[in-house]
Design a protein around this motif. Structure first.
Motif, mmCIF file in Angstrom:
data_model
loop_
_atom_site.group_PDB
_atom_site.id
_atom_site.type_symbol
_atom_site.label_atom_id
_atom_site.label_comp_id
_atom_site.label_asym_id
_atom_site.label_seq_id
_atom_site.Cartn_x
_atom_site.Cartn_y
_atom_site.Cartn_z
ATOM 1 N N PHE A 1 5.952 7.895 6.318
ATOM 2 C CA PHE A 1 5.907 9.053 5.437
ATOM 3 C C PHE A 1 7.296 9.430 4.942
ATOM 4 C CE2 PHE A 1 1.576 10.656 5.559
ATOM 5 C CZ PHE A 1 1.045 9.923 6.591
ATOM 6 N N TYR B 1 0.823 -1.196 0.000
ATOM 7 C CA TYR B 1 0.000 0.000 0.000
ATOM 8 C C TYR B 1 0.861 1.251 0.000
ATOM 9 C CZ TYR B 1 -3.605 3.332 1.386
ATOM 10 O OH TYR B 1 -4.468 4.398 1.428
ATOM 11 N N SER C 1 2.766 1.700 3.577
ATOM 12 C CA SER C 1 2.119 1.184 4.778
ATOM 13 C C SER C 1 2.309 -0.295 4.961
ATOM 14 C CB SER C 1 0.620 1.492 4.708
ATOM 15 O OG SER C 1 -0.061 0.916 5.787
ATOM 16 N N SER C 2 2.629 -0.657 6.198
ATOM 17 C CA SER C 2 2.470 -2.032 6.637
ATOM 18 C C SER C 2 1.239 -2.059 7.528
ATOM 19 C CB SER C 2 3.700 -2.494 7.403
ATOM 20 O OG SER C 2 3.800 -1.789 8.624
ATOM 21 N N GLN C 3 0.879 -3.192 8.020
ATOM 22 C CA GLN C 3 -0.343 -3.270 8.810
ATOM 23 C C GLN C 3 -0.287 -2.302 9.982
ATOM 24 O OE1 GLN C 3 -1.204 -7.116 10.381
ATOM 25 N NE2 GLN C 3 -3.410 -6.831 10.211
ATOM 26 N N TYR C 4 -1.268 -1.439 10.046
ATOM 27 C CA TYR C 4 -1.478 -0.513 11.163
ATOM 28 C C TYR C 4 -0.530 0.679 11.203
ATOM 29 C CZ TYR C 4 -3.851 -4.695 12.852
ATOM 30 O OH TYR C 4 -4.632 -5.804 12.962
ATOM 31 N N GLU C 5 0.367 0.832 10.278
ATOM 32 C CA GLU C 5 1.267 1.974 10.351
ATOM 33 C C GLU C 5 1.672 2.468 8.973
ATOM 34 O OE1 GLU C 5 4.464 1.545 13.063
ATOM 35 O OE2 GLU C 5 5.500 3.357 12.392
ATOM 36 N N GLN C 6 1.568 3.783 8.773
ATOM 37 C CA GLN C 6 2.043 4.392 7.540
ATOM 38 C C GLN C 6 3.370 5.090 7.797
ATOM 39 O OE1 GLN C 6 -0.550 6.575 5.024
ATOM 40 N NE2 GLN C 6 -2.252 5.150 5.212
#
Lengths: 114, 110
Positions: free
Chosen positions: B101, B31, B94-99
């Motif tokens: 930047f 993502y 993004s990985s699961q639960y965290e983007q």
């Protein structure tokens, strides 16, 4: 549709005082909630996140937030402010699994008074 | 491990010019997304991608195009720049639960 409201675009606290930044959300499904911090001329850094489980979430730099479903709130707190906490803080909500389509609040700029 | 990188850091365009903002990540995240940040408005989602070959529009897609030919890269194209596109642009993966930047691109359109 989801939305986030951050009350107070600017907050000033004295060094050593309690920091309280307010965030309320609107979501039609159980939300995943986040707080990000942005230092001047930098990108965003994750402070903490709520996905499932314990409603009191601890993050980096001594910050914590509590998910209150009945109040649709996710306020950010820190017991004692440091000068290094001066930054802009963003609350955000996600609609699926925490990794898609973050909706951000408009941000709160935190100033620390020496 | 460089994380999310963006180029250029600064850019000035004249109205009507085109350009591509580059974004790359080395974390093998499926993502990726583009946001713009404007004073008093927080970050608004422009486009996002859930994997190579798959993109979709966010909240403010008009005037921007994207494509995703590889997992690593997610460029944002401005076909005909307008002063309303003056902003700071952030790419995220993004990985699961965290983007995560990138550092941002500050774009000025005159």
């Amino acid at each position: 549709a989801q939305s986030v409201t951050q009350l107070g675009s600017h907050v000033s606290v004295s060094e050593g005082a309690l920091v309280l930044l307010r965030c309320n959300y609107s979501s039609s499904v159980p939300p995943y909630l986040f707080w990000y911090v942005q230092y001047p001329n930098q990108g965003l850094q994750l402070l903490l996140k709520y996905t499932t489980g314990a409603t009191l979430v601890k993050g980096i730099n001594g910050f914590e937030a509590e998910f209150k479903k009945s109040e649709t709130s996710f306020h950010l707190t820190k017991p004692s402010a440091h000068m290094s906490d001066a930054a802009e803080y963003f609350c955000a909500v996600s609609d699926r699994f925490g990794n898609e389509k973050l909706t951000f609040g408009t941000g709160t700029r935190l100033t620390i008074i020496p | 491990n460089a994380g999310v990188t963006q180029t250029p850091k600064f850019q000035v365009l004249k109205t009507g010019q085109s350009m591509t903002l580059q974004c790359a990540q080395d974390m093998n995240h499926e993502y990726m997304s583009w946001y713009r940040q404007d004073p008093g408005m927080g970050l608004r989602l422009i486009h996002y991608s859930v994997g190579a070959g798959i993109t979709d529009q966010g909240e403010v897609p008009n005037g921007y195009n994207v494509s995703r030919s590889t997992t690593e890269d997610f460029p944002l194209r401005l076909l005909s720049a307008a002063p309303s596109q003056t902003s700071v642009y952030f790419c995220a993966s993004s990985s699961q639960y965290e983007q995560y930047f990138g550092p941002g691109t500050r774009l000025t359109v005159t």
